[in-house]
Structures are given as C-alpha cells and as structure tokens.
Design a protein around this motif. Structure first.
Motif, PDB file in Angstrom:
ATOM      1  N   VAL A 103      20.150  40.852   4.877  1.00  0.00           N
ATOM      2  CA  VAL A 103      19.929  40.404   3.883  1.00  0.00           C
ATOM      3  C   VAL A 103      21.146  39.193   3.943  1.00  0.00           C
ATOM      4  N   LYS A 104      20.892  38.099   3.720  1.00  0.00           N
ATOM      5  CA  LYS A 104      22.115  37.020   3.927  1.00  0.00           C
ATOM      6  C   LYS A 104      22.599  36.827   2.254  1.00  0.00           C
ATOM      7  N   LEU A 105      23.897  36.877   2.268  1.00  0.00           N
ATOM      8  CA  LEU A 105      24.669  36.893   1.359  1.00  0.00           C
ATOM      9  C   LEU A 105      24.889  35.045   0.977  1.00  0.00           C
ATOM     10  N   LYS A 106      25.813  34.992  -0.239  1.00  0.00           N
ATOM     11  CA  LYS A 106      25.913  33.682  -0.506  1.00  0.00           C
ATOM     12  C   LYS A 106      26.590  32.978   0.619  1.00  0.00           C
ATOM     13  N   GLY A 107      27.595  33.565   1.009  1.00  0.00           N
ATOM     14  CA  GLY A 107      28.856  32.908   2.079  1.00  0.00           C
ATOM     15  C   GLY A 107      28.082  33.014   3.515  1.00  0.00           C
ATOM     16  N   GLY A 108      26.833  33.327   3.593  1.00  0.00           N
ATOM     17  CA  GLY A 108      26.160  33.036   4.889  1.00  0.00           C
ATOM     18  C   GLY A 108      26.252  34.371   5.680  1.00  0.00           C
ATOM     19  N   GLU A 109      27.027  35.275   5.171  1.00  0.00           N
ATOM     20  CA  GLU A 109      27.198  36.602   6.055  1.00  0.00           C
ATOM     21  C   GLU A 109      25.654  37.452   5.755  1.00  0.00           C
ATOM     22  N   TYR A 110      25.481  38.279   6.968  1.00  0.00           N
ATOM     23  CA  TYR A 110      24.324  39.159   6.761  1.00  0.00           C
ATOM     24  C   TYR A 110      24.798  40.663   6.118  1.00  0.00           C
ATOM     25  N   VAL A 111      24.214  41.284   5.634  1.00  0.00           N
ATOM     26  CA  VAL A 111      24.268  42.776   5.525  1.00  0.00           C
ATOM     27  C   VAL A 111      23.190  43.557   5.928  1.00  0.00           C
ATOM     28  N   ALA A 112      23.290  44.808   6.478  1.00  0.00           N
ATOM     29  CA  ALA A 112      22.455  45.636   7.081  1.00  0.00           C
ATOM     30  C   ALA A 112      22.211  46.834   5.797  1.00  0.00           C
ATOM     31  N   LEU A 113      21.160  46.630   5.033  1.00  0.00           N
ATOM     32  CA  LEU A 113      21.134  47.398   3.919  1.00  0.00           C
ATOM     33  C   LEU A 113      20.784  48.920   4.415  1.00  0.00           C
ATOM     34  N   GLU A 114      20.128  49.414   5.200  1.00  0.00           N
ATOM     35  CA  GLU A 114      19.607  50.510   5.770  1.00  0.00           C
ATOM     36  C   GLU A 114      20.874  51.098   6.366  1.00  0.00           C
ATOM     37  N   SER A 115      21.622  50.456   7.065  1.00  0.00           N
ATOM     38  CA  SER A 115      22.606  51.106   7.785  1.00  0.00           C
ATOM     39  C   SER A 115      23.962  51.293   6.549  1.00  0.00           C
ATOM     40  N   MET A 116      24.100  50.582   5.683  1.00  0.00           N
ATOM     41  CA  MET A 116      24.977  50.926   4.683  1.00  0.00           C
ATOM     42  C   MET A 116      24.604  52.032   3.792  1.00  0.00           C
ATOM     43  N   GLU A 117      23.243  52.219   3.479  1.00  0.00           N
ATOM     44  CA  GLU A 117      22.803  53.222   2.954  1.00  0.00           C
ATOM     45  C   GLU A 117      22.947  54.518   3.570  1.00  0.00           C
ATOM     46  N   ALA A 118      22.784  54.498   4.809  1.00  0.00           N
ATOM     47  CA  ALA A 118      23.094  55.916   5.764  1.00  0.00           C
ATOM     48  C   ALA A 118      24.408  56.229   5.697  1.00  0.00           C
ATOM     49  N   THR A 119      25.262  55.418   5.638  1.00  0.00           N
ATOM     50  CA  THR A 119      26.648  55.579   5.628  1.00  0.00           C
ATOM     51  C   THR A 119      27.104  55.988   4.400  1.00  0.00           C
ATOM     52  N   TYR A 120      26.628  55.256   3.309  1.00  0.00           N
ATOM     53  CA  TYR A 120      27.118  55.741   2.021  1.00  0.00           C
ATOM     54  C   TYR A 120      26.636  56.992   1.639  1.00  0.00           C
ATOM     55  N   ALA A 121      25.380  57.208   2.021  1.00  0.00           N
ATOM     56  CA  ALA A 121      25.095  58.665   1.856  1.00  0.00           C
ATOM     57  C   ALA A 121      25.612  59.899   2.168  1.00  0.00           C
ATOM     58  N   GLN A 122      26.798  59.821   2.687  1.00  0.00           N
ATOM     59  CA  GLN A 122      27.609  60.859   3.288  1.00  0.00           C
ATOM     60  C   GLN A 122      28.625  61.295   2.035  1.00  0.00           C
TER      61      GLN A 122
ATOM     62  N   ARG B 266      16.563  47.185  11.518  1.00  0.00           N
ATOM     63  CA  ARG B 266      15.276  46.256  11.378  1.00  0.00           C
ATOM     64  C   ARG B 266      15.807  44.935  10.896  1.00  0.00           C
ATOM     65  N   LEU B 267      15.408  43.663  11.263  1.00  0.00           N
ATOM     66  CA  LEU B 267      15.320  42.458  10.901  1.00  0.00           C
ATOM     67  C   LEU B 267      15.245  42.291   9.319  1.00  0.00           C
ATOM     68  N   LYS B 268      13.999  42.869   8.902  1.00  0.00           N
ATOM     69  CA  LYS B 268      13.520  42.770   7.630  1.00  0.00           C
ATOM     70  C   LYS B 268      14.748  43.350   6.691  1.00  0.00           C
ATOM     71  N   ASN B 269      15.393  44.258   6.965  1.00  0.00           N
ATOM     72  CA  ASN B 269      16.449  44.861   6.231  1.00  0.00           C
ATOM     73  C   ASN B 269      17.880  44.197   6.214  1.00  0.00           C
TER      74      ASN B 269
END
Length: 176
Positions: A23-42, A18-21
């Motif tokens: 987040v743009k970091l200081k260096g201009g890269e984007y991170v996908a929070l929900e995707s990270m959470e799904a992966t790290y939840a393992q 989802r676009l709302k999830n």
C-alpha cells in the motif's frame, strides 16, 4: 505479482511479498501489510485464536494503523500491574492507555525487522468476546462470520467493512 529481492549480487531470488499487499502511503512510501502482520503477530497482546490482527493503510495516511484481536489474559494482566481499574475486557479495550501500551509493544517488536514507515501510528483493541458466528465490535474473526477464510486466513475486505467504525476512529491519528 510477487515482490522479490536478490539475496546477494549473483545470488538467489527471494520472494518477500505479494504486490497486491503493498500500500502506498501519502508520502509515497510503500508498506507491506502481510509482512507487518506476521511480525506484529508475535506480540503476547495479539490473540491468534480470535483472528490475530489486521494492519490498515491507504493513500491519505502517513503511517499504518492496526485492528488487534487482543489477548484478554495479557491485557488484564497488564491492567492489574499498571493499576488500571476496569469492569470488563470490553471496557479495557476502550482505554487509551491500554491501546498506547499495545501499540508501543508492537512497535518494539517491529523495530529492526520492519521499515520505519511500517511503525504503527495507533491501534484499536477488539475483545473478541462475541460468539464465533457473531458480527459487530466484539466479534472474534472466524470463518463462521466471514472475517477469516476457510483456511483461517484474514479476509481483509469483510474485516474492513465490519470494523470500519474502529478504523475511522484511529485513522486520524495516522494523518499528520
């Protein structure tokens, strides 16, 4: 809005986030929070019954961080094996070596599945030992205390607000 990728030239369109999830970091890269959470939840260190984890990032940060509702059994097992002395799981959650171990474990799980900019800079370990309706640093995330929705999905706003002290403690570790 959704974020999608083509699976191959002329292939199918796959919705990945989802676009709302994003987040743009200081260096201009984007991170996908929900995707990270799904992966790290393992990770065995993440307690899904107490709400799991919440990744956090903003435009001031170089890397994301995470709040972890820790699996107390796995954390105690690690501490015993590593010779770490502790009186309570709450004390163990404040131990920098425990946080470093959990962070390394999560990043190892994410390696190859997530982008390099989605590796965690730090984690805050939360014991989740409070009552289901309680709030505060030891509270599990439940629908009763508003940290999860009725469908048991993370209520990001209330968690950010309720655990802002924990976020403030680890956020400087994500800024170069």
């Amino acid at each position: 809005g959704d974020v999608a990728i083509w699976t191959s030239p002329g292939g199918d369109l796959k919705i990945v986030d989802r676009l709302k999830n994003l987040v743009k970091l200081k260096g201009g890269e984007y991170v996908a929070l929900e995707s990270m959470e799904a992966t790290y939840a393992q990770s065995a260190f993440v307690d899904g019954k107490n709400g799991g984890l919440m990744c956090y990032a903003d435009g001031e940060m170089d890397k994301p961080v995470a709040l972890i509702q820790v699996n107390n059994y796995e954390l105690k097992k690690w501490a015993t094996g590593a010779g770490v002395v502790f009186a309570s799981v709450e004390e163990l959650c404040k131990n920098p070596a425990a946080a470093a171990t959990v962070c390394a474990n999560l990043n190892a799980i994410g390696k190859g599945k997530l982008g390099g900019n989605e590796a965690l800079a730090a984690v805050a370990l939360l014991p989740g030992t409070g009552a289901p309706e309680a709030r505060g640093p030891n509270a599990p995330w439940t629908p009763e205390n508003g940290y999860l929705t009725a469908a048991n999905k993370l209520a990001r706003g209330p968690v950010k607000e309720g655990f802002q002290t924990a976020i403030a403690a680890i956020k400087p570790l994500a800024i170069r």
